[in-house]
Design a protein around this motif. Structure first.
Motif, PDB file in Angstrom:
ATOM      1  N   LEU A   1     -49.951 -11.402  21.406  1.00 21.74           N
ATOM      2  CA  LEU A   1     -50.708 -12.648  21.216  1.00 21.74           C
ATOM      3  C   LEU A   1     -50.082 -13.782  22.015  1.00 21.74           C
ATOM      4  O   LEU A   1     -50.786 -14.607  22.598  1.00 21.74           O
ATOM      5  CB  LEU A   1     -50.788 -13.011  19.725  1.00 21.74           C
ATOM      6  CG  LEU A   1     -51.560 -12.032  18.837  1.00 21.74           C
ATOM      7  CD1 LEU A   1     -51.500 -12.486  17.382  1.00 21.74           C
ATOM      8  CD2 LEU A   1     -52.988 -11.855  19.283  1.00 21.74           C
ATOM      9  N   GLU A   2     -48.750 -13.816  22.066  1.00 22.55           N
ATOM     10  CA  GLU A   2     -48.070 -14.822  22.898  1.00 22.55           C
ATOM     11  C   GLU A   2     -48.349 -14.570  24.373  1.00 22.55           C
ATOM     12  O   GLU A   2     -48.601 -15.510  25.131  1.00 22.55           O
ATOM     13  CB  GLU A   2     -46.568 -14.803  22.624  1.00 22.55           C
ATOM     14  CG  GLU A   2     -46.200 -15.407  21.296  1.00 22.55           C
ATOM     15  CD  GLU A   2     -44.706 -15.336  21.001  1.00 22.55           C
ATOM     16  OE1 GLU A   2     -43.918 -15.035  21.923  1.00 22.55           O
ATOM     17  OE2 GLU A   2     -44.343 -15.565  19.839  1.00 22.55           O
ATOM     18  N   TYR A   3     -48.305 -13.299  24.782  1.00 20.10           N
ATOM     19  CA  TYR A   3     -48.565 -12.948  26.187  1.00 20.10           C
ATOM     20  C   TYR A   3     -49.951 -13.439  26.613  1.00 20.10           C
ATOM     21  O   TYR A   3     -50.133 -13.941  27.721  1.00 20.10           O
ATOM     22  CB  TYR A   3     -48.432 -11.444  26.389  1.00 20.10           C
ATOM     23  CG  TYR A   3     -48.828 -10.987  27.763  1.00 20.10           C
ATOM     24  CD1 TYR A   3     -47.954 -11.117  28.837  1.00 20.10           C
ATOM     25  CD2 TYR A   3     -50.084 -10.433  28.002  1.00 20.10           C
ATOM     26  CE1 TYR A   3     -48.308 -10.713  30.118  1.00 20.10           C
ATOM     27  CE2 TYR A   3     -50.458 -10.021  29.272  1.00 20.10           C
ATOM     28  CZ  TYR A   3     -49.561 -10.173  30.318  1.00 20.10           C
ATOM     29  OH  TYR A   3     -49.933  -9.773  31.591  1.00 20.10           O
ATOM     30  N   PHE A   4     -50.934 -13.286  25.730  1.00 11.17           N
ATOM     31  CA  PHE A   4     -52.313 -13.686  26.052  1.00 11.17           C
ATOM     32  C   PHE A   4     -52.589 -15.160  25.697  1.00 11.17           C
ATOM     33  O   PHE A   4     -53.740 -15.586  25.668  1.00 11.17           O
ATOM     34  CB  PHE A   4     -53.312 -12.779  25.323  1.00 11.17           C
ATOM     35  CG  PHE A   4     -53.363 -11.382  25.879  1.00 11.17           C
ATOM     36  CD1 PHE A   4     -53.889 -11.149  27.130  1.00 11.17           C
ATOM     37  CD2 PHE A   4     -52.874 -10.312  25.147  1.00 11.17           C
ATOM     38  CE1 PHE A   4     -53.939  -9.858  27.658  1.00 11.17           C
ATOM     39  CE2 PHE A   4     -52.920  -9.014  25.659  1.00 11.17           C
ATOM     40  CZ  PHE A   4     -53.453  -8.792  26.910  1.00 11.17           C
ATOM     41  N   ASN A   5     -51.527 -15.934  25.415  1.00 11.33           N
ATOM     42  CA  ASN A   5     -51.639 -17.368  25.101  1.00 11.33           C
ATOM     43  C   ASN A   5     -52.558 -17.652  23.914  1.00 11.33           C
ATOM     44  O   ASN A   5     -53.281 -18.650  23.895  1.00 11.33           O
ATOM     45  CB  ASN A   5     -52.126 -18.171  26.316  1.00 11.33           C
ATOM     46  CG  ASN A   5     -51.141 -18.129  27.454  1.00 11.33           C
ATOM     47  OD1 ASN A   5     -49.951 -18.224  27.229  1.00 11.33           O
ATOM     48  ND2 ASN A   5     -51.641 -17.972  28.650  1.00 11.33           N
ATOM     49  N   MET A   6     -52.538 -16.769  22.946  1.00  9.06           N
ATOM     50  CA  MET A   6     -53.369 -16.974  21.764  1.00  9.06           C
ATOM     51  C   MET A   6     -52.591 -17.669  20.656  1.00  9.06           C
ATOM     52  O   MET A   6     -53.179 -18.210  19.725  1.00  9.06           O
ATOM     53  CB  MET A   6     -53.941 -15.638  21.291  1.00  9.06           C
ATOM     54  CG  MET A   6     -54.886 -15.036  22.325  1.00  9.06           C
ATOM     55  SD  MET A   6     -55.463 -13.399  21.893  1.00  9.06           S
ATOM     56  CE  MET A   6     -56.554 -13.751  20.540  1.00  9.06           C
TER      57      MET A   6
ATOM     58  N   GLU B   1     -58.962  -4.328  22.211  1.00  7.47           N
ATOM     59  CA  GLU B   1     -58.553  -3.217  23.084  1.00  7.47           C
ATOM     60  C   GLU B   1     -57.479  -3.658  24.076  1.00  7.47           C
ATOM     61  O   GLU B   1     -56.574  -2.888  24.396  1.00  7.47           O
ATOM     62  CB  GLU B   1     -59.769  -2.629  23.811  1.00  7.47           C
ATOM     63  CG  GLU B   1     -60.776  -1.956  22.883  1.00  7.47           C
ATOM     64  CD  GLU B   1     -60.157  -0.892  21.967  1.00  7.47           C
ATOM     65  OE1 GLU B   1     -59.351  -0.080  22.450  1.00  7.47           O
ATOM     66  OE2 GLU B   1     -60.482  -0.894  20.765  1.00  7.47           O
ATOM     67  N   GLU B   2     -57.567  -4.904  24.558  1.00  8.29           N
ATOM     68  CA  GLU B   2     -56.543  -5.415  25.470  1.00  8.29           C
ATOM     69  C   GLU B   2     -55.206  -5.576  24.743  1.00  8.29           C
ATOM     70  O   GLU B   2     -54.148  -5.273  25.306  1.00  8.29           O
ATOM     71  CB  GLU B   2     -56.970  -6.760  26.052  1.00  8.29           C
ATOM     72  CG  GLU B   2     -58.145  -6.676  26.998  1.00  8.29           C
ATOM     73  CD  GLU B   2     -58.627  -8.047  27.412  1.00  8.29           C
ATOM     74  OE1 GLU B   2     -58.447  -8.371  28.598  1.00  8.29           O
ATOM     75  OE2 GLU B   2     -59.159  -8.778  26.561  1.00  8.29           O
ATOM     76  N   ILE B   3     -55.254  -6.046  23.504  1.00 11.41           N
ATOM     77  CA  ILE B   3     -54.032  -6.200  22.712  1.00 11.41           C
ATOM     78  C   ILE B   3     -53.413  -4.832  22.455  1.00 11.41           C
ATOM     79  O   ILE B   3     -52.202  -4.637  22.616  1.00 11.41           O
ATOM     80  CB  ILE B   3     -54.322  -6.944  21.394  1.00 11.41           C
ATOM     81  CG1 ILE B   3     -54.746  -8.385  21.703  1.00 11.41           C
ATOM     82  CG2 ILE B   3     -53.115  -6.913  20.464  1.00 11.41           C
ATOM     83  CD1 ILE B   3     -55.298  -9.152  20.529  1.00 11.41           C
ATOM     84  N   LYS B   4     -54.239  -3.861  22.070  1.00 12.47           N
ATOM     85  CA  LYS B   4     -53.745  -2.501  21.827  1.00 12.47           C
ATOM     86  C   LYS B   4     -53.088  -1.919  23.078  1.00 12.47           C
ATOM     87  O   LYS B   4     -52.026  -1.318  23.008  1.00 12.47           O
ATOM     88  CB  LYS B   4     -54.894  -1.575  21.404  1.00 12.47           C
ATOM     89  CG  LYS B   4     -55.390  -1.780  20.005  1.00 12.47           C
ATOM     90  CD  LYS B   4     -56.463  -0.732  19.762  1.00 12.47           C
ATOM     91  CE  LYS B   4     -57.268  -0.982  18.559  1.00 12.47           C
ATOM     92  NZ  LYS B   4     -58.269   0.067  18.355  1.00 12.47           N
TER      93      LYS B   4
END
Length: 112
Positions: A106-111, A47-50
């Motif tokens: 995904l980059e923003y969330f350091n994944m 949900e955070e990614i969306k």
């Protein structure tokens, strides 16, 4: 004694500290402000990614597309027991613009 731990997202350190000799002790000093976030802290929920993708690009992405992009990036998902049957059934591929937006998230969330 000081223990230095390398900063990497792919390393876990496990220490077993036991009291075999009560006359000796071990002092461990960790400065949490200097450490990067742990893998658990940097993981974002679907949900955070969306929400991030919607806010940044206006695109609505599905969980299915997020899972496809995560797989392409080498992020291992937990087992999903609600898989499509049969496994060789045709599945839609994530459109390139959605894939780029998801990768950015995904980059923003350091994944990745």
């Amino acid at each position: 004694m000081h223990i230095f731990i390398a900063h990497s997202r792919n390393v876990e350190t496990v220490c077993l500290l036991s009291k075999l000799n009560v006359d000796h002790h071990i002092e461990v000093e960790l400065n949490l402000y200097e450490m990067d976030s742990t893998a658990a802290e940097s993981k974002a929920a679907y949900e955070e990614i969306k929400a991030y993708v919607k806010e940044q690009t206006g695109l609505q992405v599905s969980n299915f597309y997020i899972a496809q992009v995560k797989r392409k990036c080498g992020i291992i998902e937990r087992v999903n027991y609600n898989l499509l049957k049969p496994e060789d059934s045709r599945q839609p591929n994530c459109p390139p613009e959605n894939e780029k937006a998801i990768r950015d998230a995904l980059e923003y969330f350091n994944m990745i």
